[in-house]
Design an enzyme around this catalytic site. Structure first.
Site, PDB file in Angstrom:
ATOM      1  N   SER A  65      50.176  46.911  53.229  1.00 56.39           N
ATOM      2  CA  SER A  65      50.087  48.366  53.440  1.00 56.39           C
ATOM      3  C   SER A  65      50.022  49.158  52.127  1.00 56.39           C
ATOM      4  O   SER A  65      49.107  48.976  51.340  1.00 56.39           O
ATOM      5  CB  SER A  65      51.305  48.811  54.253  1.00 56.39           C
ATOM      6  OG  SER A  65      51.213  50.169  54.587  1.00 56.39           O
ATOM      7  N   ASP A 279      46.493  55.267  53.486  1.00 51.14           N
ATOM      8  CA  ASP A 279      47.229  54.306  52.670  1.00 51.14           C
ATOM      9  C   ASP A 279      46.431  53.003  52.613  1.00 51.14           C
ATOM     10  O   ASP A 279      45.342  52.898  53.164  1.00 51.14           O
ATOM     11  CB  ASP A 279      48.661  54.111  53.201  1.00 51.14           C
ATOM     12  CG  ASP A 279      48.709  53.235  54.441  1.00 51.14           C
ATOM     13  OD1 ASP A 279      49.696  52.534  54.627  1.00 51.14           O
ATOM     14  OD2 ASP A 279      47.725  53.243  55.207  1.00 51.14           O
ATOM     15  N   ASP A 283      46.652  52.743  57.925  1.00 50.01           N
ATOM     16  CA  ASP A 283      47.395  53.085  59.147  1.00 50.01           C
ATOM     17  C   ASP A 283      48.289  54.309  58.937  1.00 50.01           C
ATOM     18  O   ASP A 283      49.097  54.654  59.808  1.00 50.01           O
ATOM     19  CB  ASP A 283      48.233  51.905  59.668  1.00 50.01           C
ATOM     20  CG  ASP A 283      49.370  51.529  58.728  1.00 50.01           C
ATOM     21  OD1 ASP A 283      50.210  50.712  59.144  1.00 50.01           O
ATOM     22  OD2 ASP A 283      49.418  52.053  57.596  1.00 50.01           O
ATOM     23  N   GLU A 373      55.630  59.954  61.971  1.00 53.73           N
ATOM     24  CA  GLU A 373      56.649  60.084  60.941  1.00 53.73           C
ATOM     25  C   GLU A 373      56.121  61.082  59.918  1.00 53.73           C
ATOM     26  O   GLU A 373      54.897  61.246  59.798  1.00 53.73           O
ATOM     27  CB  GLU A 373      56.888  58.725  60.285  1.00 53.73           C
ATOM     28  CG  GLU A 373      57.542  57.729  61.223  1.00 53.73           C
ATOM     29  CD  GLU A 373      57.917  56.449  60.494  1.00 53.73           C
ATOM     30  OE1 GLU A 373      57.033  55.831  59.910  1.00 53.73           O
ATOM     31  OE2 GLU A 373      59.103  56.102  60.500  1.00 53.73           O
ATOM     32  N   ASN A 375      55.685  60.752  56.959  1.00 57.66           N
ATOM     33  CA  ASN A 375      54.812  60.122  55.958  1.00 57.66           C
ATOM     34  C   ASN A 375      53.414  59.840  56.489  1.00 57.66           C
ATOM     35  O   ASN A 375      52.602  59.222  55.817  1.00 57.66           O
ATOM     36  CB  ASN A 375      55.447  58.825  55.458  1.00 57.66           C
ATOM     37  CG  ASN A 375      55.544  57.778  56.557  1.00 57.66           C
ATOM     38  OD1 ASN A 375      54.883  57.882  57.597  1.00 57.66           O
ATOM     39  ND2 ASN A 375      56.360  56.785  56.338  1.00 57.66           N
ATOM     40  N   ALA A 499      70.436  53.722  54.893  1.00 56.63           N
ATOM     41  CA  ALA A 499      69.957  52.563  54.139  1.00 56.63           C
ATOM     42  C   ALA A 499      68.479  52.344  54.449  1.00 56.63           C
ATOM     43  O   ALA A 499      68.066  52.406  55.607  1.00 56.63           O
ATOM     44  CB  ALA A 499      70.745  51.323  54.528  1.00 56.63           C
ATOM     45  N   SER A 500      67.677  52.128  53.418  1.00 58.89           N
ATOM     46  CA  SER A 500      66.271  51.817  53.628  1.00 58.89           C
ATOM     47  C   SER A 500      66.136  50.460  54.321  1.00 58.89           C
ATOM     48  O   SER A 500      66.926  49.542  54.086  1.00 58.89           O
ATOM     49  CB  SER A 500      65.552  51.742  52.269  1.00 58.89           C
ATOM     50  OG  SER A 500      64.326  51.057  52.412  1.00 58.89           O
ATOM     51  N   ARG A 507      68.347  55.981  51.064  1.00 54.43           N
ATOM     52  CA  ARG A 507      67.518  57.182  50.931  1.00 54.43           C
ATOM     53  C   ARG A 507      68.360  58.397  51.330  1.00 54.43           C
ATOM     54  O   ARG A 507      69.082  58.360  52.336  1.00 54.43           O
ATOM     55  CB  ARG A 507      66.282  57.100  51.839  1.00 54.43           C
ATOM     56  CG  ARG A 507      65.337  55.964  51.486  1.00 54.43           C
ATOM     57  CD  ARG A 507      63.953  56.205  52.067  1.00 54.43           C
ATOM     58  NE  ARG A 507      63.174  54.981  52.144  1.00 54.43           N
ATOM     59  CZ  ARG A 507      62.507  54.446  51.133  1.00 54.43           C
ATOM     60  NH1 ARG A 507      62.563  55.023  49.945  1.00 54.43           N
ATOM     61  NH2 ARG A 507      61.816  53.335  51.284  1.00 54.43           N
TER      62      ARG A 507
HETATM   63  C1  LIG Z   1      61.071  57.727  54.083  1.00 51.96           C
HETATM   64  C2  LIG Z   1      59.986  56.789  54.512  1.00 51.96           C
HETATM   65  O1  LIG Z   1      58.815  57.051  54.373  1.00 51.96           O
HETATM   66  N1  LIG Z   1      60.404  55.623  55.075  1.00 51.96           N
HETATM   67  C3  LIG Z   1      59.409  54.640  55.477  1.00 51.96           C
HETATM   68  C4  LIG Z   1      59.880  53.249  55.063  1.00 51.96           C
HETATM   69  O2  LIG Z   1      61.108  52.978  55.758  1.00 51.96           O
HETATM   70  P1  LIG Z   1      62.515  52.917  55.004  1.00 51.96           P
HETATM   71  O3  LIG Z   1      63.468  52.262  55.997  1.00 51.96           O
HETATM   72  O4  LIG Z   1      62.885  54.358  54.708  1.00 51.96           O
HETATM   73  O5  LIG Z   1      62.322  52.130  53.728  1.00 51.96           O
HETATM   74  O6  LIG Z   1      58.924  52.286  55.463  1.00 51.96           O
HETATM   75  C5  LIG Z   1      58.754  52.211  56.902  1.00 51.96           C
HETATM   76  C6  LIG Z   1      57.765  51.082  57.194  1.00 51.96           C
HETATM   77  O7  LIG Z   1      56.567  51.369  56.577  1.00 51.96           O
HETATM   78  C7  LIG Z   1      58.267  53.568  57.427  1.00 51.96           C
HETATM   79  O8  LIG Z   1      58.183  53.511  58.837  1.00 51.96           O
HETATM   80  C8  LIG Z   1      59.244  54.671  57.003  1.00 51.96           C
HETATM   81  O9  LIG Z   1      58.747  55.957  57.377  1.00 51.96           O
HETATM   82 MG   LIG Z   2      50.169  51.136  56.004  1.00 51.58          MG
END
Ligand SMILES: CC(=O)N[C@H]1[C@@H](OP(=O)(O)O)O[C@H](CO)[C@@H](O)[C@@H]1O
Ligand SMILES: [Mg+2]
EC number: 5.4.2.3
Length: 532
Positions: A65, A279, A283, A373, A375, A499-500, A507
């Site tokens: 991605s 991206d 997607d 989302e 993003n 937590a990410s 985050r």
């Molecule tokens: C703030 C942010 O953009 N978080 C992203 C990121 O997740 P995190 O759990 O925040 O790392 O990656 C995910 C998968 O691509 C996406 O679904 C999500 O929106």
């Molecule tokens: Mg992607």
């Protein structure tokens, strides 16, 4: 039972002893040179998944991605083009961590026995990959596994992630969803776009710029634009250097624009011209523009969701059809967008944890579920009930007939399987043309609260546990109370920490009435989190 064949084939793809793999939010994703044994094991899982589902075709997408070029990854696609069933994420993790070839063969058999899978029945898999240099070698690891268990497979080559999801659904609906190949995808989306753009009273679209992150979205968009024709789709495609792998997602793409909140350096555009960025696997989609004073303005996933919800709601009203339309967001959605949806559009909003599988699942509860989302990951789901109602309703006036016809075509325009940057791009272009809007009019629907997203390194991110769609921390115990006390000091303040799921970090998101307050609130919450 292919026991010996698995052991023999697996010996060419040994797992390093010191590595633990986890099937996460977006499948397996890591440095490409670590992925070889994982790809082999994913091949075994894909074959078992197909056999478990009466030989339905399963998709395997090799992509990372928006990650850097040195990464790669792999995700499985279920028969209706949806994300892999969560229980099989765990099975994938288990098989990927089998320490030896013999243990792998034993785990394979154990899973087959546990799930009562007849491993002699046929297994069918389709494969796609993005433009990463590591793709072909990883494809070989995958097909070695498929050959070891006698699975049938079709390699669709370099395609976008959403295109593979589309192909899987077409195959398993025996062509009902569309022709099961890349050209079928362009025909279905392109024909819908052409019909909607040639409808009565639609404003001819002006030229716009699309940054393809030097990824697979570039050849796909070139082909889509050629199929549609430049008379109604005038696009300047930039950052389409897919033959220079080091440029993938580098200083460009949806993730760059969303996180850096500025134009990709290579994009030279005049003020008030709408731009979009995909991206690396196409997607995710973000729009943006420089206003008449040259200030950067982001039109993110929240803006796309509100545009789609507003348009579909309007069509349903004009078609005099009763549809339960709702919007699904995550905690990262700007508070102004949520207020606009609830108070101006009068639509329900559901908040879910981060990760499209959560939003997708929640969107299924509506006749029409709009999910994005912030993003730029998202799509619009029409339930079977809604599709039947739209197909069967007898119009009582020309206006109603026109709106019903547009709703029917709109269903074909949108990739119902997964967030699809190209499908979403066509959707936005159709809506802007119908509304005779430029980026400014779109942006004026509501004004984002100033906000800041901060990445905080901590000792162990797993100690941060959340509830209420990740909006509140339950552990560490004292942190949420401190966040609540801070938020109270700021007008329109909101903040959370989670937590990410994709990076080793926590985050922190904060928004407030002014830029200065949002920055300060984010900084203070980050300072609290950083103590752990
Ligand atoms: C703030 C942010 O953009 N978080 C992203 C990121 O997740 P995190 O759990 O925040 O790392 O990656 C995910 C998968 O691509 C996406 O679904 C999500 O929106
Ligand atoms: Mg992607």
């Amino acid at each position: 039972m292919p026991h010996e064949k698995i052991i023999e084939a697996s010996s060419k793809h040994p797992k390093p002893a010191d590595r633990k793999f986890t099937y996460g939010t977006a499948g397996f994703r890591m440095k490409a040179d670590l992925l070889d044994p994982v790809m082999f094991r994913v091949g075994l899982v894909a074959a078992l998944r197909s056999q478990k589902l009466n030989s339905a075709t399963i998709g395997v997408m090799i992509t990372a991605s928006h990650n850097v070029p040195a990464d790669n990854g792999v995700k499985l696609v279920d028969p209706m083009g949806e994300m892999l069933e969560p229980a099989w994420e765990v099975y994938s993790t288990t098989l990927s961590n089998a320490a030896t070839d013999e243990e792998l063969a034993a785990e394979y058999q154990k899973l087959a026995d546990q799930l009562k899978i007849d491993t002699t029945r046929s297994a069918k898999v389709v494969i796609g990959r993005d433009t990463r240099e590591s793709g072909p070698a990883l494809l070989k690891a995958l097909t070695d596994a498929l050959d070891a268990v006698g699975a049938e497979y079709e390699d669709h080559g370099i395609v976008t992630t959403p295109q593979l999801h589309y192909i899987v659904r077409c195959i398993n609906t025996h062509g009902l969803y569309g022709n099961p190949h890349e050209n079928g995808y362009y025909e279905k989306l392109g024909d819908a776009y052409k019909q909607l753009m040639k409808a009565h009273g639609v404003k001819q679209p002006t030229k716009f710029t699309v940054d393809c992150a030097n990824g697979v979205g570039a050849p796909a968009l070139h082909k889509l634009a050629e199929y549609i024709g430049s008379d109604i789709f005038q696009v300047e495609i930039v950052n389409d250097q897919i033959n220079e792998p080091s440029k993938l997602n580098f200083q460009c793409g949806a993730d760059f624009v969303k996180t850096q909140q500025r134009l990709p350096p290579a994009s030279k555009v005049e003020n008030m011209v709408r731009c979009a960025s995909l991206d690396g696997d196409a997607d995710r989609l973000i729009y943006y523009y420089n206003d008449d004073k040259g200030n950067f303005r982001l039109l993110d996933g929240d803006k796309i969701a509100t545009l789609a919800a507003s348009f579909i709601g309007g069509l349903a009203k004009d078609a005099n059809i009763d549809l339960n339309i709702g919007v699904v967001q995550t905690a990262y959605a700007n508070g102004s967008s949520t207020d606009y949806i609830k108070k101006i559009l009068g639509l329900p909003v559901i908040c879910t944890p981060t990760g499209v599988k959560h939003l997708h699942h929640a969107a299924l509860a509506f006749d029409v579920g709009v999910y994005f989302e912030a993003n730029g990951h998202g799509t619009v789901l029409f339930s079977n009930n809604a599709i039947e109602k739209i197909q069967e309703l007898e119009p009582e006036s020309p206006g109603q007939a026109e709106s019903l016809k547009k709703l029917r075509i709109f269903i074909d325009l949108i990739n119902q399987t997964v967030g699809d940057a190209l499908s979403d791009l066509l959707m936005v272009e159709v809506i802007l043309a119908h509304k005779h809007w430029g980026p400014k009019e779109w942006d004026n629907n509501y004004t984002d609260l100033p906000n800041r997203l901060v990445r905080v390194e901590v000792t162990d991110r797993t100690v941060f546990k959340t509830t209420d769609a990740e909006r509140r921390l339950i552990e560490p115990a004292t942190v949420q109370k401190k966040i609540d006390e801070l938020v109270l000091k700021y007008s329109k303040g909101r903040a959370f920490a989670r937590a990410s799921g994709t990076e080793d970090a926590v985050r922190v998101y904060a928004e407030a009435a002014t830029r200065g307050e949002a920055e300060e609130l984010a900084r203070l919450v980050a300072e609290i989190v950083a103590q752990y």
